[in-house]
Design an enzyme around this catalytic site. Structure first.
Site, short mmCIF file in Angstrom:
data_model
loop_
_atom_site.label_atom_id
_atom_site.label_comp_id
_atom_site.label_asym_id
_atom_site.label_seq_id
_atom_site.Cartn_x
_atom_site.Cartn_y
_atom_site.Cartn_z
N SER A 142 0.84 -1.19 0.00
CA SER A 142 0.00 0.00 0.00
C SER A 142 0.88 1.26 0.00
O SER A 142 1.68 1.45 -0.92
CB SER A 142 -0.95 -0.05 1.21
OG SER A 142 -1.92 0.98 1.15
N ARG A 203 -12.19 6.31 9.46
CA ARG A 203 -11.70 4.93 9.44
C ARG A 203 -12.79 3.96 8.98
O ARG A 203 -12.52 3.00 8.24
CB ARG A 203 -11.19 4.53 10.81
CG ARG A 203 -10.61 3.13 10.89
CD ARG A 203 -9.41 2.97 9.98
NE ARG A 203 -8.75 1.67 10.19
CZ ARG A 203 -7.66 1.30 9.55
NH1 ARG A 203 -7.09 2.11 8.67
NH2 ARG A 203 -7.12 0.12 9.80
N ASP A 284 -9.42 -4.96 -5.88
CA ASP A 284 -8.92 -3.86 -5.06
C ASP A 284 -9.50 -2.57 -5.62
O ASP A 284 -9.16 -2.14 -6.73
CB ASP A 284 -7.39 -3.84 -5.12
CG ASP A 284 -6.77 -2.80 -4.20
OD1 ASP A 284 -7.46 -1.84 -3.81
OD2 ASP A 284 -5.57 -2.95 -3.88
N HIS A 314 -8.14 -4.58 -1.01
CA HIS A 314 -6.89 -3.88 -0.70
C HIS A 314 -6.20 -4.46 0.53
O HIS A 314 -4.98 -4.30 0.68
CB HIS A 314 -7.18 -2.40 -0.48
CG HIS A 314 -5.95 -1.54 -0.43
ND1 HIS A 314 -5.15 -1.31 -1.52
CD2 HIS A 314 -5.38 -0.85 0.60
CE1 HIS A 314 -4.14 -0.53 -1.18
NE2 HIS A 314 -4.24 -0.25 0.10
N ASP A 315 -6.93 -5.11 1.39
CA ASP A 315 -6.36 -5.71 2.60
C ASP A 315 -5.82 -7.12 2.38
O ASP A 315 -5.42 -7.78 3.35
CB ASP A 315 -7.40 -5.74 3.73
CG ASP A 315 -7.38 -4.49 4.58
OD1 ASP A 315 -6.51 -3.63 4.35
OD2 ASP A 315 -8.24 -4.36 5.47
#
Length: 339
Positions: A142, A203, A284, A314-315
């Site tokens: 990332s 978040r 992603d 993305h994780d």
């Protein structure tokens, strides 16, 4: 141009013999010519774990990552990339020394725009202070991948191989829009004298962009409930917990400046003069496969591409640890470096 001026402090786990793993935490004072903030005195915090004399691999994660990559005998708390480090892994501290550092701005003290080029210059200064001539590899996930690309451009002799996971040469406009709204959530909280609530909401928005609709469909496919006259959907407990955990460990200014740093990032792939493995994840939404294909095309013969399919989006690099480990093992197997 950057230079290290002093090692301010170090904590050691001493080695009992030549094959023992040593864990070192320290701080290095540097003066750095930042792209958007001029000359700044900065303190770089690092952790170096492994056997003396082994090749060094720097591991850098997203903007929430820090110098503590994984638990070790000297520092037992859980690290941000716990599943990727250990005996038999590509990131085995018996075989390689693992270097982690806190990004510039991660302590929240620097209230100025931070470029990924600044982070790369800081790493070069840290390597000078630690007398590490060259990294065997730079493993960036990332935001860490963005910093790795800058290091490969600005200080190519400092690394033998770059592994860039879920990080491209430029931010995608869709992802930048997500981050802009997250920063606005923080700003709204600040106006209401409740900036931590704004950060928690930011978040929670981020978690929706990190993961995929497929994962949410599997985990939270339950009917909503009416609680105190309000409808509450199944994912809200998960999102609330993610927001609370993030607020507990992150300063608001650190989040804002590092989020901005992602959107400031721009490099020309052709300027990268280091062998680079790019790892992409289908699905992603922040770093789409098409952008990483463009990056590899721009790298030319220096670049190669691996593509993962994962419901974690993305994780995936934090969740698909066995698959990522296999990729790292192959990428680092024939890479040499001088410590």
């Amino acid at each position: 141009m950057s230079f290290a001026t002093a090692i301010a402090a170090q904590d050691f786990l001493p080695a009992c013999n030549d094959s023992a793993i040593t864990a070192v935490r320290g701080e290095v004072e540097v003066r750095l010519a930042m792209r958007h903030a001029g000359q700044r005195a900065l303190r770089l915090r690092y952790e170096l774990v492994g056997v003396a004399g082994a090749p060094v691999v720097l591991v850098a994660g997203g903007i929430s990552a820090h110098r503590h990559i994984a638990a070790n005998a000297g520092f037992g708390e859980k690290g941000w990339a716990e599943g990727l480090v250990g005996a038999g892994r590509a990131l085995d501290p018996q075989q390689r020394r693992l270097l982690g550092f806190d990004f510039i701005g991660a302590d929240g003290e620097l209230d100025a725009p931070i470029d990924t080029a600044d982070q790369a210059d800081a790493i070069a200064a840290l390597l000078d202070a630690l007398k590490i001539e060259q990294l065997q590899g730079f493993v960036g996930y990332s935001y860490g991948a963005l910093v790795g690309l800058q290091l490969a451009i600005r200080h190519p002799r400092r690394l033998a191989k770059l592994i860039a996971v879920s990080g491209a040469h430029r931010p995608h406009p869709y992802a930048s829009a997500w981050r802009a709204l997250q920063r606005r959530a923080v700003a709204l909280g600040q106006l209401q004298c409740a900036e931590t609530h704004g950060l928690a909401l930011a978040r929670q928005f981020a978690m929706l962009s990190y993961r995929t609709p497929e994962e949410f469909g599997e985990r939270f496919d339950a009917a909503p409930e009416v609680v105190n006259g309000r409808v509450r959907v199944a994912a809200e407990d998960y999102l609330d917990a993610a927001g609370a955990q993030y607020v507990a460990r992150t300063r608001v200014n650190a989040y804002l400046r590092l989020s901005e740093s992602i959107d400031l990032h721009r490099v020309e792939p052709a300027a990268v003069n280091v062998p680079t493995l790019v790892v992409a994840v289908e699905g992603d939404r922040l770093v789409p496969l098409s952008d990483l294909v463009s990056l590899v095309e721009g790298l030319g013969p220096r670049g190669s591409l691996r593509v993962l399919r994962s419901p974690y989006g993305h994780d995936a690099f934090l969740k698909e640890t066995d698959r990522i480990d296999a990729i790292l093992a192959n990428a680092l197997r024939l890479t040499g470096a001088t410590a």
